[in-house]
Write a protein that holds these residues in place. Structure first.
Motif, mmCIF file in Angstrom:
data_model
loop_
_atom_site.group_PDB
_atom_site.id
_atom_site.type_symbol
_atom_site.label_atom_id
_atom_site.label_comp_id
_atom_site.label_asym_id
_atom_site.label_seq_id
_atom_site.Cartn_x
_atom_site.Cartn_y
_atom_site.Cartn_z
ATOM 1 N N LEU A 153 43.534 28.541 22.368
ATOM 2 C CA LEU A 153 42.672 28.515 21.195
ATOM 3 C C LEU A 153 42.660 29.889 20.541
ATOM 4 C CD1 LEU A 153 39.606 26.488 22.555
ATOM 5 C CD2 LEU A 153 41.526 25.652 21.192
ATOM 6 N N VAL A 154 42.866 29.917 19.237
ATOM 7 C CA VAL A 154 42.843 31.176 18.489
ATOM 8 C C VAL A 154 42.099 30.955 17.179
ATOM 9 C CG1 VAL A 154 44.991 32.056 19.478
ATOM 10 C CG2 VAL A 154 45.066 30.661 17.402
ATOM 11 N N GLU A 155 41.525 32.019 16.655
ATOM 12 C CA GLU A 155 40.906 31.992 15.333
ATOM 13 C C GLU A 155 41.929 32.458 14.305
ATOM 14 O OE1 GLU A 155 37.172 33.925 14.825
ATOM 15 O OE2 GLU A 155 36.540 33.462 16.875
ATOM 16 N N LEU A 156 42.159 31.645 13.304
ATOM 17 C CA LEU A 156 43.123 31.971 12.259
ATOM 18 C C LEU A 156 42.485 31.739 10.900
ATOM 19 C CD1 LEU A 156 46.260 30.142 13.719
ATOM 20 C CD2 LEU A 156 45.853 32.606 13.724
ATOM 21 N N PRO A 157 42.883 32.499 9.892
ATOM 22 C CA PRO A 157 42.366 32.237 8.545
ATOM 23 C C PRO A 157 42.897 30.907 8.016
ATOM 24 C CG PRO A 157 44.058 33.934 8.493
ATOM 25 C CD PRO A 157 43.767 33.675 9.937
ATOM 26 N N ALA A 158 42.111 30.275 7.182
ATOM 27 C CA ALA A 158 42.488 28.967 6.651
ATOM 28 C C ALA A 158 43.835 29.008 5.941
ATOM 29 C CB ALA A 158 41.408 28.465 5.691
ATOM 30 N N ILE A 159 44.154 30.143 5.299
ATOM 31 C CA ILE A 159 45.419 30.219 4.573
ATOM 32 C C ILE A 159 46.609 30.092 5.514
ATOM 33 C CG2 ILE A 159 45.613 32.746 4.672
ATOM 34 C CD1 ILE A 159 46.695 32.606 1.788
ATOM 35 N N VAL A 160 46.446 30.510 6.763
ATOM 36 C CA VAL A 160 47.527 30.377 7.740
ATOM 37 C C VAL A 160 47.602 28.938 8.244
ATOM 38 C CG1 VAL A 160 48.334 31.077 10.031
ATOM 39 C CG2 VAL A 160 47.417 32.789 8.445
ATOM 40 N N VAL A 161 46.445 28.383 8.644
ATOM 41 C CA VAL A 161 46.419 27.030 9.199
ATOM 42 C C VAL A 161 46.867 25.998 8.168
ATOM 43 C CG1 VAL A 161 44.960 25.254 10.245
ATOM 44 C CG2 VAL A 161 44.586 27.671 10.803
ATOM 45 N N LEU A 162 46.247 26.019 6.994
ATOM 46 C CA LEU A 162 46.550 25.014 5.976
ATOM 47 C C LEU A 162 47.864 25.312 5.262
ATOM 48 C CD1 LEU A 162 42.974 24.477 4.510
ATOM 49 C CD2 LEU A 162 44.160 23.210 6.306
ATOM 50 N N GLY A 163 48.188 26.589 5.126
ATOM 51 C CA GLY A 163 49.487 26.924 4.540
ATOM 52 C C GLY A 163 50.627 26.444 5.413
ATOM 53 N N PHE A 164 50.496 26.633 6.724
ATOM 54 C CA PHE A 164 51.519 26.155 7.648
ATOM 55 C C PHE A 164 51.639 24.638 7.579
ATOM 56 C CE2 PHE A 164 52.637 24.431 11.824
ATOM 57 C CZ PHE A 164 53.853 25.056 12.051
ATOM 58 N N TRP A 165 50.494 23.958 7.531
ATOM 59 C CA TRP A 165 50.505 22.494 7.452
ATOM 60 C C TRP A 165 51.230 22.025 6.193
ATOM 61 C CZ3 TRP A 165 48.814 18.807 4.025
ATOM 62 C CH2 TRP A 165 48.726 17.492 4.498
ATOM 63 N N PHE A 166 50.939 22.660 5.059
ATOM 64 C CA PHE A 166 51.566 22.240 3.801
ATOM 65 C C PHE A 166 53.069 22.501 3.811
ATOM 66 C CE2 PHE A 166 52.954 23.259 -0.555
ATOM 67 C CZ PHE A 166 52.749 22.017 -1.136
ATOM 68 N N VAL A 167 53.488 23.647 4.288
ATOM 69 C CA VAL A 167 54.919 23.962 4.344
ATOM 70 C C VAL A 167 55.644 22.970 5.242
ATOM 71 C CG1 VAL A 167 56.612 25.666 5.131
ATOM 72 C CG2 VAL A 167 54.637 26.398 3.792
ATOM 73 N N LEU A 168 55.007 22.592 6.348
ATOM 74 C CA LEU A 168 55.609 21.610 7.250
ATOM 75 C C LEU A 168 55.790 20.263 6.557
ATOM 76 C CD1 LEU A 168 56.564 20.908 10.113
ATOM 77 C CD2 LEU A 168 54.194 20.329 10.677
ATOM 78 N N GLN A 169 54.797 19.825 5.782
ATOM 79 C CA GLN A 169 54.912 18.553 5.058
ATOM 80 C C GLN A 169 56.008 18.639 3.997
ATOM 81 O OE1 GLN A 169 52.955 16.216 6.533
ATOM 82 N NE2 GLN A 169 52.337 18.027 7.702
ATOM 83 N N LEU A 170 56.054 19.774 3.292
ATOM 84 C CA LEU A 170 57.048 19.944 2.238
ATOM 85 C C LEU A 170 58.452 19.952 2.827
ATOM 86 C CD1 LEU A 170 57.100 20.424 -0.849
ATOM 87 C CD2 LEU A 170 57.191 22.872 -0.363
ATOM 88 N N PHE A 171 58.642 20.687 3.913
ATOM 89 C CA PHE A 171 59.949 20.738 4.563
ATOM 90 C C PHE A 171 60.358 19.358 5.067
ATOM 91 C CE2 PHE A 171 62.474 21.128 8.440
ATOM 92 C CZ PHE A 171 63.541 21.898 7.998
ATOM 93 N N SER A 172 59.417 18.639 5.683
ATOM 94 C CA SER A 172 59.721 17.304 6.210
ATOM 95 C C SER A 172 60.061 16.340 5.079
ATOM 96 C CB SER A 172 58.529 16.776 7.010
ATOM 97 O OG SER A 172 58.246 17.617 8.117
ATOM 98 N N GLY A 173 59.382 16.492 3.940
ATOM 99 C CA GLY A 173 59.674 15.629 2.804
ATOM 100 C C GLY A 173 61.080 15.830 2.277
ATOM 101 N N PHE A 174 61.495 17.086 2.118
ATOM 102 C CA PHE A 174 62.853 17.356 1.644
ATOM 103 C C PHE A 174 63.900 16.943 2.681
ATOM 104 C CE2 PHE A 174 60.870 20.427 -1.386
ATOM 105 C CZ PHE A 174 61.442 19.908 -2.541
ATOM 106 N N ALA A 175 63.584 17.145 3.965
ATOM 107 C CA ALA A 175 64.532 16.756 5.012
ATOM 108 C C ALA A 175 64.748 15.247 5.024
ATOM 109 C CB ALA A 175 64.017 17.227 6.375
ATOM 110 N N GLY A 176 63.700 14.502 4.696
ATOM 111 C CA GLY A 176 63.820 13.051 4.706
ATOM 112 C C GLY A 176 64.599 12.488 3.546
ATOM 113 N N LEU A 177 64.819 13.285 2.492
ATOM 114 C CA LEU A 177 65.541 12.775 1.327
ATOM 115 C C LEU A 177 66.974 12.407 1.658
ATOM 116 C CD1 LEU A 177 64.283 15.172 -1.509
ATOM 117 C CD2 LEU A 177 63.553 12.822 -1.025
#
Length: 276
Positions: A207-231
């Motif tokens: 368990l670690v404390e992280l700023p929201a920009i890291v947690v949610l930014g990582f989540w968004f980049v992962l979705q974006l990368f997965s979306g392009f990979a699926g094309l």
């Protein structure tokens, strides 16, 4: 990364967030055939999704699969062949759906699909994200505003998924797109808020404390990368990544354009007194 709670005190009881979680859980347990047993339980669940989930092909053509003719039958066969599961005969499925849900409204399914989930992990993940991040966005928008924002985020999410797969006959279900809109708004409003996050390190969780920009930014980049990979993938993953991207982008842009004029973002101390 799995967010567990944020250090961002709420101002009021998050009535709408709790209500949305309750509606999703009720739909999962009481409306969907989740708790039904038997050898045909999985097929009953799939039938439920065909009858109540958002199917892009139906929206594009303005009619349910049951009345989509030979074009719809071919689309069904192509889509389910790509999934790698049992082969489905399009005309047989159309006849079956004509008996099960002959009056399905493709437009109503845009909204009903937001409250359906494909399994326990699906709903637990979505509701956890909604609980952690929804209360503070609800504070900023108010109860009625948050309801409208949540539904609009779900529609925007489905719209982007539709752009990338307008002829898909595979049902899209889940609150992910609407929840993603909440995440996007939260990122704009509280980028420095501390989030207690579970992080996997090889075979060990910590368990670690992280700023929201890291947690949610990582989540968004992962979705974006997965979306392009699926094309370019030959096999459909079954995950509507572009719906996640669309919902998140909608939420962020909405907060940028609408909430900035209502006082800007709120500064969150690095170590607040209590976890929200």
């Amino acid at each position: 990364m799995l967010p567990l709670r944020d250090a961002n005190p709420r101002l009021k009881v998050p009535v709408v967030t709790l209500l949305l979680i309750g509606l999703n859980v009720a739909a999962f347990l009481l409306w969907q055939p989740t708790l039904r047993g038997g050898d045909d339980a999985e097929f009953e669940q799939q039938t439920f999704f065909w009858c109540h989930g958002l199917i892009p092909f139906e929206v594009a053509h303005g009619q349910p699969l049951a009345r989509s003719g030979r074009e719809g039958a071919r689309a069904i066969e192509n889509d389910y062949a790509q999934l790698g599961g049992p082969q489905i005969a399009g005309e047989e499925l159309q006849a079956y759906l004509a008996d099960e849900c002959p009056d399905k409204s493709p437009w109503l399914s845009v909204f009903t699909s937001m409250f359906l989930h494909g399994g326990w992990l699906h709903i637990i993940g979505n509701m956890l994200f909604l609980w952690v991040f929804g209360d503070n966005v609800e504070d900023r928008l108010g109860k009625i505003g948050f309801v409208l924002f949540y539904l609009a985020g779900g529609v925007a999410a489905g719209a982007l998924q539709f752009v990338f797969a307008p002829d898909s006959t595979i049902p899209n279900v889940g609150a992910s797109g609407a929840v993603a809109a909440v995440l996007g708004a939260y990122l704009f409003l509280y980028p420095r808020a501390r989030v207690l996050t579970g992080v996997a390190l090889i075979f060990l969780w910590t368990l670690v404390e992280l700023p929201a920009i890291v947690v949610l930014g990582f989540w968004f980049v992962l979705q974006l990368f997965s979306g392009f990979a699926g094309l370019g993938a030959e096999v459909n993953s079954g995950v509507a990544y572009w719906a996640h991207v669309g919902g998140f982008a909608f939420g962020f842009l909405f907060a940028l354009l609408a909430l900035r004029r209502r006082g800007g973002t709120r500064a969150i101390p690095a170590r607040p007194d209590g976890w929200g």
